[in-house]
Design a protein around this motif. Sequence first.
Motif, PDB file in Angstrom:
ATOM      1  N   VAL A 399     -36.809   3.617  10.049  1.00 15.13           N
ATOM      2  CA  VAL A 399     -35.633   4.221  10.872  1.00 15.13           C
ATOM      3  C   VAL A 399     -34.273   4.058   9.819  1.00 15.13           C
ATOM      4  CG1 VAL A 399     -36.270   3.495  13.370  1.00 15.13           C
ATOM      5  CG2 VAL A 399     -35.331   1.838  11.580  1.00 15.13           C
ATOM      6  N   GLY A 400     -33.361   4.327  10.329  1.00 17.42           N
ATOM      7  CA  GLY A 400     -32.070   4.227   9.704  1.00 17.42           C
ATOM      8  C   GLY A 400     -31.907   5.036   8.427  1.00 17.42           C
ATOM      9  N   PRO A 401     -31.193   4.533   7.422  1.00 18.21           N
ATOM     10  CA  PRO A 401     -30.950   5.447   6.132  1.00 18.21           C
ATOM     11  C   PRO A 401     -31.933   5.676   5.411  1.00 18.21           C
ATOM     12  CG  PRO A 401     -29.616   3.545   6.089  1.00 18.21           C
ATOM     13  CD  PRO A 401     -30.500   3.284   7.462  1.00 18.21           C
ATOM     14  N   CYS A 402     -33.217   4.846   5.638  1.00 22.06           N
ATOM     15  CA  CYS A 402     -34.411   5.224   4.875  1.00 22.06           C
ATOM     16  C   CYS A 402     -34.988   6.367   5.645  1.00 22.06           C
ATOM     17  CB  CYS A 402     -35.343   3.781   4.720  1.00 22.06           C
ATOM     18  SG  CYS A 402     -34.560   2.577   3.906  1.00 22.06           S
ATOM     19  N   LEU A 403     -35.068   6.407   6.960  1.00 20.56           N
ATOM     20  CA  LEU A 403     -35.832   7.599   7.698  1.00 20.56           C
ATOM     21  C   LEU A 403     -35.079   8.882   7.381  1.00 20.56           C
ATOM     22  CD1 LEU A 403     -38.018   8.602   9.531  1.00 20.56           C
ATOM     23  CD2 LEU A 403     -36.347   7.990  11.491  1.00 20.56           C
TER      24      LEU A 403
END
Lengths: 573, 346
Positions: A399-403
């Motif tokens: 999730v988040g910036p990685c996703l």
Amino acid sequence: MASATQEPPAASGVEAPAARVLRAELGPQLRSVADFRGDLAITVERDAWVRAASLLRDHPQLDFKLFLDLCGVDQLDDDTDEGLRDRYEVVLHLYSVTHKHHVRLKTTAPEAAPDVPTLTGVYKGANWFEREAWDLYGIRFTGHPKLERLLTHDAFVGHPMRKDYPVGQRHVLKSPKVQLMDVPADSEHLLVNIGPSHPAMHGTFRVQALMDGETIAACEAEIGYMHRNFEKMAEVRTYWQIIPYTDRLNYCSSFMNGHGWALAVEKLLGIQAPPRAEAVRVILSEFSRIMDHIIAIGTNVVDLGAITPFFVMFRAREDIYELLDACCGARLTVSYVRIGGLAQDVPEDFEARCRRVMKSVQEVVDQADGLLTRNPIFTSRFKDVGAMGKDEALSWGWVGPCLRGSGVAYDVRKDHPYSGYEQYDFDVPVGTVGDCYDRYLVRMEEMRQSLRIIDQALRKLPSGPVIVDDKKVALPPKSEVYSNIEALMNHFKLVYDGILPPPGEVYGYTEGANGELGYYIVSRGAKHPWRVKVRPPCFNIYQAFPSMITGALLADAVAIIGGLNVIAGELDR
Amino acid sequence: MSGLSDHWAGLSPVAQQFWIAVLKVAVIFNVLLGLFSFMTYAERRLLAFMQFRLGPNRTGPFGVLQPIADGIKLFFKEEVIPEGANRWVFVAAPAVAVVAAFLSIAVVPYGGPGLFQIADLEVGILYLFAISSLGVYAIVMAGWAANNKFTMLGGLRSAAQMFSYELALGLSWVGLIMLAGSFRIQDIVTAQKGGLGLLNWFCVVQFPAFIVYLIAATAEVNRTPFDLPEAETELVAGFHTEYSSMRFALLQMAEYVNMITVAAVGTSLFLGGWLSPLPLLPDSPLWFFVKFGLLLFFFIWLRGTLPRFRYDQLMHFGWKVLVPVATLWILVTAGLVTAGVPGFRR
């Protein structure tokens, strides 16, 4: 009802597509469908567990590709036989990024034989979550490739989250596990321990790598060094007493954890904080996000040997800390949020302070951008390193910036706005290949977008109270407590009885700095939650790390781990 | 005083030479020690200023006594030799490092022929090349002897790195030797003298070789962006992880002295040594120290700016970029010298 109001009305309730499809496909194996505060919960028989999860994932109308969370719940009830028959629940949370809906899938297992088929074949991310459920609840996942303890020591006796495990029981366990993986006796490779205390490990976790020269031939991760069983502690605390504990989850952006917790409890209570409190929450959450991204990028480039950007960026972090300090008197673990609002109003010069900090953030982001973004050594270290494909990222539960770096534009603030995010205009940056460089660019852009949000929120900052006027939720002001008998009684009642939410279960989720931070709360109507499960974003993210670095160079592993921004406090809870 | 000068006059010329050499060694050795400790201070302060910090500023005026305090502290630290370490090699490695580092400074000229050089060797450049290769032994010894996986990886990395970059370093000097027609460093300095001042220096005439030298020299002394042997985030502290107390200080000293050496050598070979940058101004040892200081600053500046290479990128860069460029430039220089192009005439 912060996030529940945004559920698409046509597809909500027990007639939601997920319920319809499962009812048609599973027939009697579907036990019940419930809808509480907009959360859809489907309970199925154990035999249909894997089938139901696969259906949810693969059915085109459902498309629950994003694995969010899997946890155990102990429904121990001494009064009835039924309590023993359905003692353990396994709860799965899923999300569909195409249809933008959540679902909670549940099954139960009896006390005598707590066996549940594994979901590791359906979702990659289920692996560690099932190990955790085994570790903490003793639920056996049949078919799991490596059902070993994860958070507690491997010599630990018992399953600490079971209701009959005493809260105060201690174990002294000293000897570490020397070898995490089997190495053939004739192997010419070098077994290297990276961590638990190693300069590249931000926090205490350990990776054991089998090195073939500079290449990592195989590796195994071990976590749990920071495990303090926050979730067990939460079961003996009142709802507001849990706020300081949430600060210690992702301590780099502690305000956001409290914000998420307050929203989850408010969702359970069915109340909403006043507009001013929500706006201040948004402002401070966005500053916390900036702070977290500063740490992620700053420490990541320090790992690459570039020390100056770290110091450049940390100046702005210091300014943000001072702002938080001015608001609540604490810097790192702020505990500023209260259920239903904020502990106190912001200082009078809040807007001017925010503007100053914004200017400083803007400056350091530009400077770091100049030092790094087009630096050939930096790009050669980051481009095409640690690439993570879209589908794989979803299956791991990223999730988040990685996703977003992997190209999925899922942002809770945009897709399920809470605390008034729908009023603000901002963009969600996404990457293309999902390598370290994309994750870096996404974080850099998110800092700029956060500044945009803060700017709009400051312009619109409403006046008024910062906590709900509800004597069953919020403590009365101190001046009244000391002068007025009714306020004194309310104060006493609230401190003594705690906040009493209705029985039910909610999954409250916000966009933390590392991605969707969820709190799954099971309430039985008492002043203590029956079960609290944190859905920590970096648990899913770090889970993929060993597979990402197998075959990579040692230096790449260091570059990757910094970009994932794994925070041990949140990882181990 | 007169007694001493009488005594001096009574000595044979060989004895006089000997005593002069001893005096020079003593002076330069001590100056280097002072310079080393000053460099640790200067590096910390300069880096701090680049990073919005103050750096050490409490010990003495502006913190200049900090290196002395550090030295005293390191003297009194416990010396730990890890269990399972090879004692002899472990103890010998820092000594080898320091000796190798100090030896190469002997041939660097600070001023005109005579007083300002310890040894004016006919084969000064070859000597430099030979001595600078010794340093890698110390690092490999230190990395291997400590019986630690991280130090061993660090030692192996640096062996590979120094072999690769030494080649480019040596190749970058070939053009100068062709132009100066001599292996003596003093000759190479004087070959850069001309009517155009700094335009006659080899950093202009031999520009590609100068760039190759700067890069290879940075790699040779293991400084950012080539500080892989001690890449702290990957290898903890690389080859000197297990060292403590004065042995650690010796390894540090070797690194700084190496940096001082490559700056001094670079000044002599490419920046005209003690020659003045403008034709009107007189040549003086002062010029040497100005240029030398600039080069040292350059190394610190690099550290404040760049991230580190990855191991394979470093090897690719060394073998596939630097060595070919240096070789090609030798061919070009040879062609220009043979054709007698102005500026490339001996």
